[in-house]
Design an enzyme around this catalytic site. Sequence first.
Site, PDB file in Angstrom:
ATOM      1  N   SER A 709       4.343  -1.096  -0.405  1.00  0.00           N
ATOM      2  CA  SER A 709       2.919  -1.101  -0.046  1.00  0.00           C
ATOM      3  C   SER A 709       2.083  -0.086  -0.815  1.00  0.00           C
ATOM      4  O   SER A 709       0.862  -0.075  -0.725  1.00  0.00           O
ATOM      5  CB  SER A 709       2.747  -0.881   1.457  1.00  0.00           C
ATOM      6  OG  SER A 709       2.967   0.462   1.759  1.00  0.00           O
ATOM      7  N   LYS A 752      -1.762   2.288   9.819  1.00  0.00           N
ATOM      8  CA  LYS A 752      -2.385   2.749   8.582  1.00  0.00           C
ATOM      9  C   LYS A 752      -3.895   2.952   8.770  1.00  0.00           C
ATOM     10  O   LYS A 752      -4.467   3.962   8.333  1.00  0.00           O
ATOM     11  CB  LYS A 752      -2.119   1.746   7.452  1.00  0.00           C
ATOM     12  CG  LYS A 752      -0.672   1.809   6.978  1.00  0.00           C
ATOM     13  CD  LYS A 752      -0.363   0.710   5.990  1.00  0.00           C
ATOM     14  CE  LYS A 752       1.061   0.861   5.459  1.00  0.00           C
ATOM     15  NZ  LYS A 752       1.464  -0.267   4.614  1.00  0.00           N
TER      16      LYS A 752
END
Length: 844
Positions: A709, A752
Amino acid sequence: MEERNIDKLLFESAESAIAEIESELEKIDESTRKKIRKEIGVLPLRKFTIFPYQIAPILISSKKSVKLIDEAVSLDKLICAITIKNENKEEINAEDLYQFGTVCKIVKMLRFPSNSVRIVVQGIARAQIVEYISNTPYIKAKIEIPEEIITNEKELQALQRNAIDIFNRITSYLPQFSEELKIIISNINEPSKLADFISSNINLSTAERQELLEHLDINQRFERLLFFLNRELELLELGAKIQNRIKSELDEKNREFLLRQELEAIKKELGESDEVLSEINELKEKVKKANMPEEVEKEALRELERMAKMSPGFAEYTVSRTYVEWLIDMPWSVVTEDNLDLKRVKEFLDEDHYNLEKVKERIIEYLAVRKLKSDVKGPILCFVGPPGVGKTSLGQSIAKAMNRKFVRISLGGIRDESEIRGHRRTYVGALPGRIIQGIKNAGSKNPVFMLDEIDKIGVDFRGDPAAALLEVLDPEQNHAFSDHYLELPFDLSDVFFITTANDKYNIPKPLLDRMEVIEIPGYTEDEKLHIAEEFLIPKKIDEHGLSKDILKFSKEAILEIIRYYTREAGVRELERTIASICRKVAKKYVEEKKDINIHIKASDLEVYLGPKKYRYGSAETEDEIGVATGLAWTEAGGDVLSIEVSVIPGTGKLILTGKLGEIMQESAQAALSYARSKATEFKLPENFYKKFDIHIHVPEGAVTKEGPSAGITIATALISALSKIPVRKDVAMTGEITLRGKVLPIGGVKEKVLSAHRANIKNVILPLENKKDFVEIPKEIYKTMNFHFVTKMEQVLKIALTKNDFINSDTGEILSGEKIEKKLKEKRKKIEKTDEKPVEQPVV
Ligand SMILES: Nc1ncnc2c1ncn2[C@@H]1O[C@H](COP(=O)(O)OP(=O)(O)OP(=O)(O)O)[C@@H](O)[C@H]1O
Ligand SMILES: [Mg+2]
């Protein structure tokens, strides 16, 4: 009166006696015979017969006979010994005697004070009475030595051999006959002599002896003798057989008796017998009361029977007893009644847990179905989420709400199938597996059974625990779960199984297929604040014997604890930290012995907890070249991290530092390849990959640096470093990159975004495909932010770089928090209508 007395000494000097007789007989010539024939004194014998050549001691006490002996000895005369016919008669006269007797020589005489005498006589020859002459002073008779005849010489030889053979066999049974006797017999050549010798040495009645004495035909005498010998042998053989049988019977009885004695002694030594019986009876009672299924009860009783035959000193006995006790202790038919009042259940769940609406709703649904259809085999629930988010405590609350027993086992680190299914009883120290142990501890067959850490079971040579678990969890099979130890099926179909895992992707696939996964993703700061205020603080204050008048926390203090003293997705560390403050306050309270009230403010925390433990990643303070802000998912929630790239003259090496995981390194390679392919487009230095070394570094050791990611973040920092264009400090990003610059979705969006919010970053770049994950994000978080949903790397660069007019791309879909809120509302409505569920994405 004549007495006979067979002396044992008789045969000891048999050989010499025979020799003597021989010489004696030689003396008996014709004239002697004639002399005998004339007249002779007769010695009546009671119950006895003397054969020629026989030596026999005789005790004499009758006056007549003593007189005869006196005369015979003094005049050295022979006498004739004749047996009395009627042995019971007192006064003996000539007519009481047989017609045949034996002429004897008196060898020895001994006088006794009572006027009796003892003589030893030697038989010399057969005598036949011609006539009795007188009865006084003793019986006198005229006798004749009769002629003996042999009718068949050959036959006689055969008869003799036979007789010797049988006689020898007879003597072998009788220990009083010496070996010498055999030798003597084999040395007698004359048939008549042989017959008489044998006759005198076997067991015969007086009449039989007399009969043998009277047979003058030697063939006939032997035939008769053989008859008696055979009879004697048979009797002896029979006797021996009986003796043997009696002996062996005795032996057998003796053996059993001795063994019993011994057993008794051993038992006594071990201090048992009666105790064993009462123990077994006690167990039997318990078995009967345990309400077992028929099959189980039978097995238990059978085992008890086996025990009764064992000594309690044996290990086997203990094994059996433990087994029976297990059978007794299992709740074969103990069931608690379910509380299916949904409202009450909801109240219970709310009482212990803040929010978690999705989970609670699912539980209520589950119970609703059960209420409608009691025999429904509900799916297995699986709570997935980071540590400390309340998975275990939810399970406890469910049990409490449903009014069921609760048991929990941890599967973490289990590698052995027998941990689940038990060891066979043949193993030393065998026990049932954890499932059966759990059920026993629960004490009911329908508990809420929590299998913690199902993602941490392993497989090795000892078998696959997951396979055994499948049987436990499969409603088609678990009504007859077989544990290796119990060896009897146990019905698990009423058990409410809940499993928990930290990571869904580590759950063995076949198990995952059978479970309904409910994700508990971790709490936002705001949620943690609520949990602390409403649940953890009151709970801990109470547990430490304090009250809310004594100890209060300010909101800021709680937030500071969450931010700087814990780093976690759940609230366990938070709970511990609160507890540690409570401890310190309690100590103070006790020490000062007066009412205190403490209000913990943010500024007091260093006093109670020491310096701050954690530092969160924060936004860069300036736009910088070669530095991009990424968003990472960690077990403890999300975090912000800076990725630095520096380009230095060199030979085209790619240097990666900051302990990057393998996938992250590959992401870096992909980002580099992408940059190379777009070098002209982005006006990057010509052949930069040959002329420069590229160093990529990810600071902050505490953050997990694994997964793809960070791809777009690395690419942004790299292109910034090469093009010397700074990256905007208020932009954070996450997304996987492909070689052609496509942006792929990632996991952990909620965490996140939360971390970006915490770091005060206003713009977040996310893969377009992650838009659906916004359902999970609390609106007070995203409301103040902007989200850029992208599909291509160019779009990322257009947003992130401070100078971007040369990039030929749109900036993707930009959504402010408000817009998202609106869209989400629409989406929620749609979901409610179609019951569509958001597609799950793997966590990166
Ligand atoms: N939503 C919540 N409301 C109130 N308390 C909570 C909530 N979530 C967690 N807790 C509390 O947090 C503590 C830790 O929870 P728990 O032990 O259930 O975590 P867990 O998810 O099972 O963790 P692990 O994966 O490490 O087993 C418990 O005291 C629990 O009561
Ligand atoms: Mg737990």
